[in-house]
Design a protein around this motif. Structure first.
Motif, PDB file in Angstrom:
ATOM      1  N   ASP A   1       0.771  -1.118   0.088  1.00  0.00           N
ATOM      2  CA  ASP A   1       0.022  -0.012  -0.021  1.00  0.00           C
ATOM      3  C   ASP A   1       0.893   1.244  -0.081  1.00  0.00           C
ATOM      4  OD1 ASP A   1      -2.270  -1.423  -0.097  1.00  0.00           O
ATOM      5  OD2 ASP A   1      -2.631  -1.099   2.260  1.00  0.00           O
ATOM      6  N   PHE A   2       1.947   1.109   0.554  1.00  0.00           N
ATOM      7  CA  PHE A   2       2.821   2.408   0.849  1.00  0.00           C
ATOM      8  C   PHE A   2       4.336   2.008   0.813  1.00  0.00           C
ATOM      9  CE2 PHE A   2       5.349   5.072   4.249  1.00  0.00           C
ATOM     10  CZ  PHE A   2       5.050   6.183   3.196  1.00  0.00           C
ATOM     11  N   ILE A   3       4.982   2.944  -0.130  1.00  0.00           N
ATOM     12  CA  ILE A   3       6.397   2.674  -0.206  1.00  0.00           C
ATOM     13  C   ILE A   3       7.151   4.077  -0.238  1.00  0.00           C
ATOM     14  CG2 ILE A   3       8.181   1.904  -2.135  1.00  0.00           C
ATOM     15  CD1 ILE A   3       6.136  -0.207  -2.961  1.00  0.00           C
ATOM     16  N   ILE A   4       8.103   4.005   0.367  1.00  0.00           N
ATOM     17  CA  ILE A   4       8.923   5.444   0.378  1.00  0.00           C
ATOM     18  C   ILE A   4      10.218   4.755  -0.062  1.00  0.00           C
ATOM     19  CG2 ILE A   4       9.396   4.854   2.900  1.00  0.00           C
ATOM     20  CD1 ILE A   4       9.490   7.953   3.202  1.00  0.00           C
ATOM     21  N   GLU A   5      10.825   5.618  -0.986  1.00  0.00           N
ATOM     22  CA  GLU A   5      12.424   5.462  -1.384  1.00  0.00           C
ATOM     23  C   GLU A   5      13.050   6.813  -0.957  1.00  0.00           C
ATOM     24  OE1 GLU A   5      13.870   3.115  -3.553  1.00  0.00           O
ATOM     25  OE2 GLU A   5      12.084   1.981  -3.929  1.00  0.00           O
ATOM     26  N   ILE A   6      14.347   6.645  -0.395  1.00  0.00           N
ATOM     27  CA  ILE A   6      15.388   7.492  -0.188  1.00  0.00           C
ATOM     28  C   ILE A   6      16.245   7.496  -1.454  1.00  0.00           C
ATOM     29  CG2 ILE A   6      16.799   8.296   1.320  1.00  0.00           C
ATOM     30  CD1 ILE A   6      14.312   8.116   2.650  1.00  0.00           C
ATOM     31  N   LEU A   7      16.327   8.508  -2.227  1.00  0.00           N
ATOM     32  CA  LEU A   7      16.998   8.715  -3.409  1.00  0.00           C
ATOM     33  C   LEU A   7      18.474   8.890  -2.821  1.00  0.00           C
ATOM     34  CD1 LEU A   7      14.644  10.980  -5.591  1.00  0.00           C
ATOM     35  CD2 LEU A   7      14.917   8.431  -5.382  1.00  0.00           C
ATOM     36  N   SER A   8      19.441   8.175  -3.778  1.00  0.00           N
ATOM     37  CA  SER A   8      20.817   8.358  -3.996  1.00  0.00           C
ATOM     38  C   SER A   8      20.961   8.674  -5.390  1.00  0.00           C
ATOM     39  CB  SER A   8      21.340   7.018  -3.465  1.00  0.00           C
ATOM     40  OG  SER A   8      21.401   6.215  -4.328  1.00  0.00           O
ATOM     41  N   PRO A   9      22.279   9.446  -5.655  1.00  0.00           N
ATOM     42  CA  PRO A   9      22.625   9.827  -6.904  1.00  0.00           C
ATOM     43  C   PRO A   9      22.990   8.574  -7.687  1.00  0.00           C
ATOM     44  CG  PRO A   9      23.979  10.948  -5.245  1.00  0.00           C
ATOM     45  CD  PRO A   9      23.253   9.991  -4.594  1.00  0.00           C
ATOM     46  N   SER A  10      23.108   7.397  -7.258  1.00  0.00           N
ATOM     47  CA  SER A  10      23.419   6.320  -8.110  1.00  0.00           C
ATOM     48  C   SER A  10      22.231   5.472  -8.592  1.00  0.00           C
ATOM     49  CB  SER A  10      24.365   5.301  -7.651  1.00  0.00           C
ATOM     50  OG  SER A  10      23.815   4.968  -6.336  1.00  0.00           O
ATOM     51  N   VAL A  28       0.105  -0.134  -6.131  1.00  0.00           N
ATOM     52  CA  VAL A  28       0.706   0.469  -4.732  1.00  0.00           C
ATOM     53  C   VAL A  28      -0.308   1.718  -4.576  1.00  0.00           C
ATOM     54  CG1 VAL A  28       2.484   1.696  -3.676  1.00  0.00           C
ATOM     55  CG2 VAL A  28       2.841  -0.355  -4.591  1.00  0.00           C
ATOM     56  N   LYS A  29      -0.765   2.166  -3.397  1.00  0.00           N
ATOM     57  CA  LYS A  29      -1.751   3.236  -3.294  1.00  0.00           C
ATOM     58  C   LYS A  29      -0.768   4.605  -3.147  1.00  0.00           C
ATOM     59  CE  LYS A  29      -5.276   0.450  -1.060  1.00  0.00           C
ATOM     60  NZ  LYS A  29      -6.102   0.241   0.124  1.00  0.00           N
ATOM     61  N   GLU A  30       0.085   4.437  -2.313  1.00  0.00           N
ATOM     62  CA  GLU A  30       0.973   5.689  -2.109  1.00  0.00           C
ATOM     63  C   GLU A  30       2.625   5.623  -2.255  1.00  0.00           C
ATOM     64  OE1 GLU A  30       0.840   9.141   1.149  1.00  0.00           O
ATOM     65  OE2 GLU A  30      -0.810   7.657   1.160  1.00  0.00           O
ATOM     66  N   PHE A  31       3.306   6.294  -3.045  1.00  0.00           N
ATOM     67  CA  PHE A  31       4.673   6.134  -3.314  1.00  0.00           C
ATOM     68  C   PHE A  31       5.238   7.414  -3.104  1.00  0.00           C
ATOM     69  CE2 PHE A  31       7.976   6.121  -6.938  1.00  0.00           C
ATOM     70  CZ  PHE A  31       8.881   5.657  -6.289  1.00  0.00           C
ATOM     71  N   TRP A  32       6.386   7.526  -2.176  1.00  0.00           N
ATOM     72  CA  TRP A  32       6.927   8.696  -1.888  1.00  0.00           C
ATOM     73  C   TRP A  32       8.493   8.592  -2.471  1.00  0.00           C
ATOM     74  CZ3 TRP A  32       6.058  10.538   3.682  1.00  0.00           C
ATOM     75  CH2 TRP A  32       4.664  10.579   4.115  1.00  0.00           C
ATOM     76  N   GLU A  67       1.765  13.377   6.047  1.00  0.00           N
ATOM     77  CA  GLU A  67       0.791  12.379   6.459  1.00  0.00           C
ATOM     78  C   GLU A  67       0.329  11.222   5.479  1.00  0.00           C
ATOM     79  OE1 GLU A  67      -4.199  11.818   7.401  1.00  0.00           O
ATOM     80  OE2 GLU A  67      -3.231  13.921   7.047  1.00  0.00           O
ATOM     81  N   VAL A  68       0.630   9.852   5.976  1.00  0.00           N
ATOM     82  CA  VAL A  68       0.389   8.811   4.679  1.00  0.00           C
ATOM     83  C   VAL A  68      -1.077   8.726   4.711  1.00  0.00           C
ATOM     84  CG1 VAL A  68       1.026   6.410   4.416  1.00  0.00           C
ATOM     85  CG2 VAL A  68       2.583   7.768   5.735  1.00  0.00           C
ATOM     86  N   LYS A  69      -1.665   9.189   3.710  1.00  0.00           N
ATOM     87  CA  LYS A  69      -3.008   9.188   3.500  1.00  0.00           C
ATOM     88  C   LYS A  69      -3.650   7.709   3.356  1.00  0.00           C
ATOM     89  CE  LYS A  69      -3.491  13.596   2.567  1.00  0.00           C
ATOM     90  NZ  LYS A  69      -4.313  14.652   3.250  1.00  0.00           N
ATOM     91  N   CYS A  70      -2.820   6.722   2.940  1.00  0.00           N
ATOM     92  CA  CYS A  70      -3.492   5.269   2.742  1.00  0.00           C
ATOM     93  C   CYS A  70      -3.279   4.565   4.227  1.00  0.00           C
ATOM     94  CB  CYS A  70      -2.680   4.542   1.795  1.00  0.00           C
ATOM     95  SG  CYS A  70      -1.203   4.208   1.984  1.00  0.00           S
ATOM     96  N   LEU A  71      -2.642   5.109   5.254  1.00  0.00           N
ATOM     97  CA  LEU A  71      -2.438   4.664   6.280  1.00  0.00           C
ATOM     98  C   LEU A  71      -2.840   5.830   7.472  1.00  0.00           C
ATOM     99  CD1 LEU A  71       0.803   2.805   6.100  1.00  0.00           C
ATOM    100  CD2 LEU A  71      -1.295   1.765   5.920  1.00  0.00           C
ATOM    101  N   PRO A  72      -3.985   6.113   7.879  1.00  0.00           N
ATOM    102  CA  PRO A  72      -4.649   6.984   8.702  1.00  0.00           C
ATOM    103  C   PRO A  72      -3.933   7.038   9.861  1.00  0.00           C
ATOM    104  CG  PRO A  72      -6.589   5.876   7.411  1.00  0.00           C
ATOM    105  CD  PRO A  72      -5.398   5.196   7.264  1.00  0.00           C
TER     106      PRO A  72
END
Length: 99
Positions: A1-10, A28-32, A67-72
């Protein structure tokens, strides 16, 4: 439902293109994506009944709370996942004296 990616240059281009498409395809409902050096977040959310993510929401700021909308009830504070960047002080170079 929710994925978060911390970006790196590579890996940033892969995270922003192929992974985004993959997450969208698999429902996936929400992706950051979090840009640690720029201290920005790009948020993609799926509208109910829609097969694709809606327009990206780009947010920035040191004291940002998202706020993660898909996980109140779940919020994420930027300052807790990213250290504050050190203040860079730039002054004029010292004079060098030749002896």
């Amino acid at each position: 439902d929710f994925i978060i990616e911390i970006l790196s240059p590579s890996t940033a281009s892969k995270d922003l293109t192929s992974k985004r498409r993959l997450y969208e395809t698999h429902g996936v409902k929400e992706f950051w994506t979090i840009h640690p050096t720029d201290r920005m977040a790009t948020v993609y959310r799926r509208d109910p009944g829609n097969a694709a993510f809606g327009p990206a929401e780009i947010l920035d700021g040191n004291d940002l709370v998202l706020e993660v909308k898909c996980l109140p009830g779940l919020t994420i504070e930027f300052n807790k996942i990213l250290p504050r960047l050190p203040k860079i002080v730039r002054g004029s170079p010292r004079e060098y004296r030749v002896r």
